[in-house]
Write a protein that holds these residues in place. Structure first.
Motif, PDB file in Angstrom:
ATOM      1  N   GLY A  35       0.823  -1.093  -0.171  1.00  0.00           N
ATOM      2  CA  GLY A  35      -0.050  -0.051  -0.100  1.00  0.00           C
ATOM      3  C   GLY A  35       0.881   1.193  -0.165  1.00  0.00           C
ATOM      4  O   GLY A  35       0.641   2.200  -0.838  1.00  0.00           O
ATOM      5  N   ALA A  36       1.950   1.108   0.896  1.00  0.00           N
ATOM      6  CA  ALA A  36       2.683   2.477   0.756  1.00  0.00           C
ATOM      7  C   ALA A  36       3.624   2.601  -0.566  1.00  0.00           C
ATOM      8  O   ALA A  36       3.763   3.787  -0.997  1.00  0.00           O
ATOM      9  CB  ALA A  36       3.891   2.219   1.905  1.00  0.00           C
ATOM     10  N   ILE A  37       3.761   1.670  -1.257  1.00  0.00           N
ATOM     11  CA  ILE A  37       4.546   1.613  -2.306  1.00  0.00           C
ATOM     12  C   ILE A  37       3.367   2.226  -3.614  1.00  0.00           C
ATOM     13  O   ILE A  37       4.021   3.101  -4.199  1.00  0.00           O
ATOM     14  CB  ILE A  37       5.103   0.233  -3.015  1.00  0.00           C
ATOM     15  CG1 ILE A  37       6.205  -0.219  -1.964  1.00  0.00           C
ATOM     16  CG2 ILE A  37       5.593   0.427  -4.520  1.00  0.00           C
ATOM     17  CD1 ILE A  37       6.861  -1.513  -2.445  1.00  0.00           C
ATOM     18  N   PHE A  38       2.308   1.852  -3.357  1.00  0.00           N
ATOM     19  CA  PHE A  38       1.447   2.115  -4.564  1.00  0.00           C
ATOM     20  C   PHE A  38       0.753   3.593  -4.416  1.00  0.00           C
ATOM     21  O   PHE A  38       0.417   4.274  -5.203  1.00  0.00           O
ATOM     22  CB  PHE A  38       0.090   1.221  -4.657  1.00  0.00           C
ATOM     23  CG  PHE A  38       0.698  -0.153  -5.402  1.00  0.00           C
ATOM     24  CD1 PHE A  38       1.214   0.127  -6.876  1.00  0.00           C
ATOM     25  CD2 PHE A  38       0.895  -1.331  -4.880  1.00  0.00           C
ATOM     26  CE1 PHE A  38       1.623  -1.255  -7.534  1.00  0.00           C
ATOM     27  CE2 PHE A  38       1.264  -2.518  -5.650  1.00  0.00           C
ATOM     28  CZ  PHE A  38       1.572  -2.348  -6.923  1.00  0.00           C
ATOM     29  N   ILE A  39       0.785   3.861  -3.170  1.00  0.00           N
ATOM     30  CA  ILE A  39       0.066   5.123  -2.754  1.00  0.00           C
ATOM     31  C   ILE A  39       1.188   6.194  -2.881  1.00  0.00           C
ATOM     32  O   ILE A  39       0.907   7.497  -3.356  1.00  0.00           O
ATOM     33  CB  ILE A  39      -0.587   5.238  -1.147  1.00  0.00           C
ATOM     34  CG1 ILE A  39      -1.754   4.104  -1.632  1.00  0.00           C
ATOM     35  CG2 ILE A  39      -1.141   6.547  -1.034  1.00  0.00           C
ATOM     36  CD1 ILE A  39      -2.531   4.099  -0.061  1.00  0.00           C
ATOM     37  N   VAL A  40       2.370   6.037  -2.195  1.00  0.00           N
ATOM     38  CA  VAL A  40       3.408   7.059  -2.157  1.00  0.00           C
ATOM     39  C   VAL A  40       4.532   6.922  -3.192  1.00  0.00           C
ATOM     40  O   VAL A  40       4.878   8.101  -3.750  1.00  0.00           O
ATOM     41  CB  VAL A  40       3.955   7.091  -0.676  1.00  0.00           C
ATOM     42  CG1 VAL A  40       5.039   8.155  -0.320  1.00  0.00           C
ATOM     43  CG2 VAL A  40       2.867   7.326   0.381  1.00  0.00           C
ATOM     44  N   LYS A  41       5.238   5.917  -3.289  1.00  0.00           N
ATOM     45  CA  LYS A  41       6.652   5.564  -3.979  1.00  0.00           C
ATOM     46  C   LYS A  41       6.384   5.403  -5.396  1.00  0.00           C
ATOM     47  O   LYS A  41       7.372   5.768  -6.218  1.00  0.00           O
ATOM     48  CB  LYS A  41       7.132   4.654  -3.653  1.00  0.00           C
ATOM     49  CG  LYS A  41       7.409   4.812  -1.970  1.00  0.00           C
ATOM     50  CD  LYS A  41       8.632   5.901  -1.744  1.00  0.00           C
ATOM     51  CE  LYS A  41       9.210   5.807  -0.255  1.00  0.00           C
ATOM     52  NZ  LYS A  41      10.429   5.900  -0.006  1.00  0.00           N
ATOM     53  N   ILE A  42       5.069   4.971  -6.048  1.00  0.00           N
ATOM     54  CA  ILE A  42       5.176   4.865  -7.412  1.00  0.00           C
ATOM     55  C   ILE A  42       5.717   6.059  -8.261  1.00  0.00           C
ATOM     56  O   ILE A  42       6.376   5.972  -9.358  1.00  0.00           O
ATOM     57  CB  ILE A  42       3.667   4.267  -8.014  1.00  0.00           C
ATOM     58  CG1 ILE A  42       3.858   2.893  -7.471  1.00  0.00           C
ATOM     59  CG2 ILE A  42       3.509   4.091  -9.395  1.00  0.00           C
ATOM     60  CD1 ILE A  42       4.455   1.871  -8.189  1.00  0.00           C
ATOM     61  N   PRO A  43       4.981   7.163  -8.173  1.00  0.00           N
ATOM     62  CA  PRO A  43       5.333   8.393  -8.944  1.00  0.00           C
ATOM     63  C   PRO A  43       6.970   8.765  -8.983  1.00  0.00           C
ATOM     64  O   PRO A  43       7.400   9.252 -10.076  1.00  0.00           O
ATOM     65  CB  PRO A  43       4.643   9.661  -8.400  1.00  0.00           C
ATOM     66  CG  PRO A  43       3.462   8.949  -7.504  1.00  0.00           C
ATOM     67  CD  PRO A  43       4.216   7.910  -6.992  1.00  0.00           C
ATOM     68  N   ALA A  44       7.821   8.097  -7.964  1.00  0.00           N
ATOM     69  CA  ALA A  44       9.148   8.644  -8.026  1.00  0.00           C
ATOM     70  C   ALA A  44       9.962   7.636  -8.675  1.00  0.00           C
ATOM     71  O   ALA A  44      11.009   7.864  -9.226  1.00  0.00           O
ATOM     72  CB  ALA A  44       9.712   8.669  -6.581  1.00  0.00           C
ATOM     73  N   GLY A  45       9.188   6.364  -8.937  1.00  0.00           N
ATOM     74  CA  GLY A  45      10.082   5.374  -9.812  1.00  0.00           C
ATOM     75  C   GLY A  45      10.649   4.529  -8.904  1.00  0.00           C
ATOM     76  O   GLY A  45      10.726   4.492  -7.733  1.00  0.00           O
ATOM     77  N   PHE A  46      11.319   3.536  -9.580  1.00  0.00           N
ATOM     78  CA  PHE A  46      11.896   2.295  -8.878  1.00  0.00           C
ATOM     79  C   PHE A  46      13.104   2.881  -8.249  1.00  0.00           C
ATOM     80  O   PHE A  46      13.527   2.604  -7.051  1.00  0.00           O
ATOM     81  CB  PHE A  46      12.464   1.288  -9.854  1.00  0.00           C
ATOM     82  CG  PHE A  46      12.880   0.059  -9.312  1.00  0.00           C
ATOM     83  CD1 PHE A  46      12.334  -0.753  -8.293  1.00  0.00           C
ATOM     84  CD2 PHE A  46      14.332   0.013  -9.599  1.00  0.00           C
ATOM     85  CE1 PHE A  46      12.944  -1.811  -7.713  1.00  0.00           C
ATOM     86  CE2 PHE A  46      15.026  -1.234  -8.708  1.00  0.00           C
ATOM     87  CZ  PHE A  46      14.309  -2.159  -7.803  1.00  0.00           C
ATOM     88  N   LEU A  47      14.030   3.541  -8.897  1.00  0.00           N
ATOM     89  CA  LEU A  47      15.197   4.138  -8.276  1.00  0.00           C
ATOM     90  C   LEU A  47      15.194   5.401  -7.911  1.00  0.00           C
ATOM     91  O   LEU A  47      16.023   6.160  -7.250  1.00  0.00           O
ATOM     92  CB  LEU A  47      16.547   4.075  -9.041  1.00  0.00           C
ATOM     93  CG  LEU A  47      16.774   2.592  -9.481  1.00  0.00           C
ATOM     94  CD1 LEU A  47      17.885   2.488 -10.365  1.00  0.00           C
ATOM     95  CD2 LEU A  47      17.278   1.664  -8.362  1.00  0.00           C
ATOM     96  N   GLY A  48      14.212   6.288  -7.948  1.00  0.00           N
ATOM     97  CA  GLY A  48      13.844   7.572  -7.323  1.00  0.00           C
ATOM     98  C   GLY A  48      13.948   8.512  -8.609  1.00  0.00           C
ATOM     99  O   GLY A  48      14.358   8.196  -9.622  1.00  0.00           O
ATOM    100  N   ASP A  49      13.832   9.849  -8.181  1.00  0.00           N
ATOM    101  CA  ASP A  49      13.814  10.621  -9.261  1.00  0.00           C
ATOM    102  C   ASP A  49      14.788  12.058  -8.864  1.00  0.00           C
ATOM    103  O   ASP A  49      14.824  12.823  -9.521  1.00  0.00           O
ATOM    104  CB  ASP A  49      12.399  11.460  -9.522  1.00  0.00           C
ATOM    105  CG  ASP A  49      12.107  12.100  -8.169  1.00  0.00           C
ATOM    106  OD1 ASP A  49      12.693  12.060  -7.032  1.00  0.00           O
ATOM    107  OD2 ASP A  49      10.876  12.542  -8.086  1.00  0.00           O
ATOM    108  N   GLY A  50      15.815  11.565  -8.149  1.00  0.00           N
ATOM    109  CA  GLY A  50      16.770  12.563  -7.742  1.00  0.00           C
ATOM    110  C   GLY A  50      16.563  13.395  -6.555  1.00  0.00           C
ATOM    111  O   GLY A  50      17.387  14.009  -5.899  1.00  0.00           O
ATOM    112  N   GLN A  51      15.218  13.568  -6.188  1.00  0.00           N
ATOM    113  CA  GLN A  51      14.657  14.473  -5.205  1.00  0.00           C
ATOM    114  C   GLN A  51      14.227  13.495  -3.895  1.00  0.00           C
ATOM    115  O   GLN A  51      14.335  13.879  -2.743  1.00  0.00           O
ATOM    116  CB  GLN A  51      13.572  15.168  -5.504  1.00  0.00           C
ATOM    117  CG  GLN A  51      13.657  16.318  -6.742  1.00  0.00           C
ATOM    118  CD  GLN A  51      14.861  17.286  -6.153  1.00  0.00           C
ATOM    119  OE1 GLN A  51      14.953  17.731  -5.224  1.00  0.00           O
ATOM    120  NE2 GLN A  51      15.664  17.691  -7.196  1.00  0.00           N
ATOM    121  N   SER A  52      13.808  12.298  -4.333  1.00  0.00           N
ATOM    122  CA  SER A  52      13.259  11.486  -3.239  1.00  0.00           C
ATOM    123  C   SER A  52      13.670  10.060  -3.903  1.00  0.00           C
ATOM    124  O   SER A  52      13.760   9.665  -4.796  1.00  0.00           O
ATOM    125  CB  SER A  52      11.771  11.469  -3.197  1.00  0.00           C
ATOM    126  OG  SER A  52      11.096  11.105  -4.340  1.00  0.00           O
TER     127      SER A  52
END
Length: 61
Positions: A35-52
């Motif tokens: 749930g945490a992955i799909f709600i919070v982390k998916i927009p940043a991608g697997f390895l992150g976006d440089g900001q998070s």
């Protein structure tokens, strides 16, 4: 939902330390992490976006 997750993590963590209900508690922890992955982390991608950070560490948990 925050109260439900907090109770599961508190009581579930104590149960895991004591060795009680390990399969059930582990399944609940896995559901919480998904749930945490799909709600919070998916927009940043697997390895992150440089900001998070991405969800690679959450996936290993």
């Amino acid at each position: 939902m925050a109260y439900v997750v907090a109770v599961i993590e508190l009581i579930g963590g104590l149960a895991l330390v004591l060795g009680l209900g390990t399969r059930i508690v582990s399944a609940l922890f896995a559901i919480i992490m998904l749930g945490a992955i799909f709600i919070v982390k998916i927009p940043a991608g697997f390895l992150g976006d440089g900001q998070s950070a991405g969800y690679e560490l959450d996936l290993t948990y």
